[in-house]
Write a protein that holds these residues in place. Sequence first.
Motif, PDB file in Angstrom:
ATOM      1  N   MET A 221       0.803  -1.329   0.065  1.00 14.74           N
ATOM      2  CA  MET A 221       0.076  -0.005   0.007  1.00 14.74           C
ATOM      3  C   MET A 221       0.847   1.193  -0.054  1.00 14.74           C
ATOM      4  N   TYR A 222       0.130   2.239  -0.600  1.00 12.89           N
ATOM      5  CA  TYR A 222       1.016   3.596  -0.662  1.00 12.89           C
ATOM      6  C   TYR A 222       1.600   3.939   0.600  1.00 12.89           C
ATOM      7  N   ARG A 223       0.704   4.186   1.786  1.00  4.97           N
ATOM      8  CA  ARG A 223       1.043   4.786   2.918  1.00  4.97           C
ATOM      9  C   ARG A 223       2.324   3.955   3.703  1.00  4.97           C
ATOM     10  N   ASP A 224       2.244   2.471   3.347  1.00  6.66           N
ATOM     11  CA  ASP A 224       3.589   1.676   4.066  1.00  6.66           C
ATOM     12  C   ASP A 224       4.731   2.043   3.524  1.00  6.66           C
ATOM     13  N   HIS A 225       4.833   2.780   2.413  1.00  4.91           N
ATOM     14  CA  HIS A 225       6.088   3.070   1.729  1.00  4.91           C
ATOM     15  C   HIS A 225       6.384   4.744   1.463  1.00  4.91           C
ATOM     16  N   THR A 226       5.812   5.488   2.259  1.00  8.10           N
ATOM     17  CA  THR A 226       5.978   6.962   2.302  1.00  8.10           C
ATOM     18  C   THR A 226       7.284   6.980   3.280  1.00  8.10           C
ATOM     19  N   LYS A 227       7.777   8.171   3.101  1.00  9.70           N
ATOM     20  CA  LYS A 227       9.049   8.508   4.072  1.00  9.70           C
ATOM     21  C   LYS A 227       8.195   8.713   5.477  1.00  9.70           C
ATOM     22  N   THR A 228       9.031   8.357   6.343  1.00 13.04           N
ATOM     23  CA  THR A 228       8.766   8.784   7.681  1.00 13.04           C
ATOM     24  C   THR A 228       9.100  10.113   8.086  1.00 13.04           C
ATOM     25  N   VAL A 229       8.604  10.957   8.652  1.00  7.79           N
ATOM     26  CA  VAL A 229       8.592  12.306   8.964  1.00  7.79           C
ATOM     27  C   VAL A 229       8.280  12.509  10.639  1.00  7.79           C
ATOM     28  N   GLN A 230       9.150  13.030  11.272  1.00 10.11           N
ATOM     29  CA  GLN A 230       8.947  13.326  12.743  1.00 10.11           C
ATOM     30  C   GLN A 230       8.496  14.625  12.840  1.00 10.11           C
ATOM     31  N   ILE A 231       7.128  14.778  13.585  1.00  6.56           N
ATOM     32  CA  ILE A 231       6.752  16.021  13.910  1.00  6.56           C
ATOM     33  C   ILE A 231       6.394  16.125  15.498  1.00  6.56           C
ATOM     34  N   GLY A 232       7.228  16.708  15.951  1.00 10.83           N
ATOM     35  CA  GLY A 232       7.607  16.803  17.643  1.00 10.83           C
ATOM     36  C   GLY A 232       7.734  15.660  17.928  1.00 10.83           C
ATOM     37  N   ASP A 233       6.937  14.665  18.809  1.00 11.09           N
ATOM     38  CA  ASP A 233       6.935  13.606  19.323  1.00 11.09           C
ATOM     39  C   ASP A 233       6.086  12.519  18.397  1.00 11.09           C
ATOM     40  N   ARG A 234       5.551  13.006  17.371  1.00 11.09           N
ATOM     41  CA  ARG A 234       4.951  11.994  16.539  1.00 11.09           C
ATOM     42  C   ARG A 234       5.656  11.631  15.359  1.00 11.09           C
ATOM     43  N   LYS A 235       5.107  10.511  14.763  1.00 11.38           N
ATOM     44  CA  LYS A 235       5.814  10.187  13.427  1.00 11.38           C
ATOM     45  C   LYS A 235       4.749  10.022  12.518  1.00 11.38           C
ATOM     46  N   ILE A 236       4.714  10.373  11.308  1.00 11.46           N
ATOM     47  CA  ILE A 236       3.884  10.143  10.126  1.00 11.46           C
ATOM     48  C   ILE A 236       4.866   9.505   9.113  1.00 11.46           C
ATOM     49  N   GLY A 237       3.976   8.733   8.050  1.00 16.32           N
ATOM     50  CA  GLY A 237       4.400   7.919   7.207  1.00 16.32           C
ATOM     51  C   GLY A 237       5.128   6.841   7.503  1.00 16.32           C
ATOM     52  N   GLY A 238       5.531   6.175   6.451  1.00 13.84           N
ATOM     53  CA  GLY A 238       6.298   4.616   6.827  1.00 13.84           C
ATOM     54  C   GLY A 238       5.422   3.676   7.329  1.00 13.84           C
ATOM     55  N   GLY A 239       4.187   3.961   7.201  1.00 12.36           N
ATOM     56  CA  GLY A 239       3.173   2.917   7.648  1.00 12.36           C
ATOM     57  C   GLY A 239       2.821   3.209   9.187  1.00 12.36           C
ATOM     58  N   ASN A 240       3.248   4.325   9.706  1.00 13.70           N
ATOM     59  CA  ASN A 240       2.957   4.661  11.014  1.00 13.70           C
ATOM     60  C   ASN A 240       1.442   4.853  11.261  1.00 13.70           C
ATOM     61  N   PRO A 241       0.602   4.777  12.098  1.00 13.04           N
ATOM     62  CA  PRO A 241      -0.991   4.955  12.217  1.00 13.04           C
ATOM     63  C   PRO A 241      -1.163   6.382  11.635  1.00 13.04           C
ATOM     64  N   ILE A 242      -2.204   6.503  11.046  1.00 12.34           N
ATOM     65  CA  ILE A 242      -2.764   7.734  10.454  1.00 12.34           C
ATOM     66  C   ILE A 242      -3.092   8.620  11.645  1.00 12.34           C
ATOM     67  N   LEU A 243      -2.674   9.782  11.581  1.00 15.38           N
ATOM     68  CA  LEU A 243      -2.936  10.685  12.795  1.00 15.38           C
ATOM     69  C   LEU A 243      -3.710  11.888  12.358  1.00 15.38           C
ATOM     70  N   ILE A 244      -4.708  12.204  13.344  1.00 13.66           N
ATOM     71  CA  ILE A 244      -5.728  13.062  13.116  1.00 13.66           C
ATOM     72  C   ILE A 244      -5.304  14.674  13.466  1.00 13.66           C
ATOM     73  N   GLN A 245      -5.702  15.619  12.596  1.00 10.89           N
ATOM     74  CA  GLN A 245      -5.548  16.815  12.849  1.00 10.89           C
ATOM     75  C   GLN A 245      -6.416  17.788  12.796  1.00 10.89           C
ATOM     76  N   SER A 246      -6.263  18.894  13.056  1.00 10.79           N
ATOM     77  CA  SER A 246      -7.235  20.010  13.433  1.00 10.79           C
ATOM     78  C   SER A 246      -6.522  21.222  13.232  1.00 10.79           C
ATOM     79  N   MET A 247      -7.463  22.237  13.177  1.00 14.07           N
ATOM     80  CA  MET A 247      -7.005  23.701  13.268  1.00 14.07           C
ATOM     81  C   MET A 247      -7.592  24.698  14.035  1.00 14.07           C
ATOM     82  N   THR A 248      -6.932  25.314  14.724  1.00 14.98           N
ATOM     83  CA  THR A 248      -7.755  26.400  16.094  1.00 14.98           C
ATOM     84  C   THR A 248      -8.320  27.343  14.857  1.00 14.98           C
TER      85      THR A 248
END
Length: 355
Positions: A1-28
């Motif tokens: 699957m695509y998301r399993d093969h994306t680069k891993t990016v560290q945002i603060g103490d969270r990781k996205i991409g590379g098959g990491n869990p899909i994270l939920i965002q919002s905006m104030t």
Amino acid sequence: MYRDHTKTVQIGDRKIGGGNPILIQSMTNTKTEDVEATVAQILALEAAGCEIVRCTVPTQKAAEAIREIKKRIHIPLVADIHFDYKMAIAAMENGADKIRINPGNIGGSEKIKAVVDTAKAGNIPIRVGVNSGSLEKELVEKYHGVTAEGLVESALDKVRMIEEFGYDNLVISIKSSDVMMCVKAHEILAEKTDYPLHVGITEAGTLYSGNIKSAVGLGIILYEGIGDTIRVSLTGDPVEEIKSAKRILKTLGLRKGGIEVVSCPTCGRTQIDLIGLANQVETMVQEFPLDIKVAVMGCVVNGPGEAKEADIGIAGGKGVGLLIKKGEIVSKMPEGELLGALRRELENWDKQEGR
């Protein structure tokens, strides 16, 4: 699957991409300069399940507020920048975990380089964001209108601008209020890049129309294996965005946990305010980290049978309320006591189930 093969990016103490869990965002939607209001909203978003939050940074005071806001929240903060490259730099200097920019609207190459140099020094990710509403005139002309192909070309052009300055700690987002255009754009983009993708339907609308458009668009995109973070964009309280995003992920089997509420659609036999009761239950269960199904039924005759696939359920009618487990009636009570009885069951669920 695509998301399993994306680069891993560290945002603060969270990781996205590379098959990491899909994270939920919002905006104030507060003024970022108002630290108290912004922190209060972010804490409410955290409680609802938000995992990354974005704040607009239109002024130097807003950039400086990030430093204080960061001390009082527990999730990564993304600074949203438009037009002024100095705000991007100031936001990073004040602790932003990531910035969101459109390199096409913050000035020439020297200004983009200044932003990239600051990001590179702190290894701060940059989200390259392109919206259909701001697609460059030459691409509109090239593709004879705003198209998925034009959106992808615009996004990849912006990515190349940053890559040319030797930086690839990037996330891409391409958004459109046209659901099927957005789907097609993500399908094309996922074939052309391995950067993680932030997915959303922009300007989706009110709670009603926005939820439908987001559920359809995000549902298709995520089901195809595309997307590393998501935002459900709604006109209203951003906490509602989190509730919807969690439900979309759970429905697709991309997230476990959380109570699922099912309720009957009402009929002529319904003799209680089922709609009001179901809404009260749905709000209440957000407090409980249980992975169970709760049924809310409007008929004491068929309710127990209809709720047999749920772990626990309530049914009411003509002043009488039933508490049901796996389709079996376990207690009867006045209708007005149903909600309180359900709460007590949930509070003691682990004990009752022998966990």
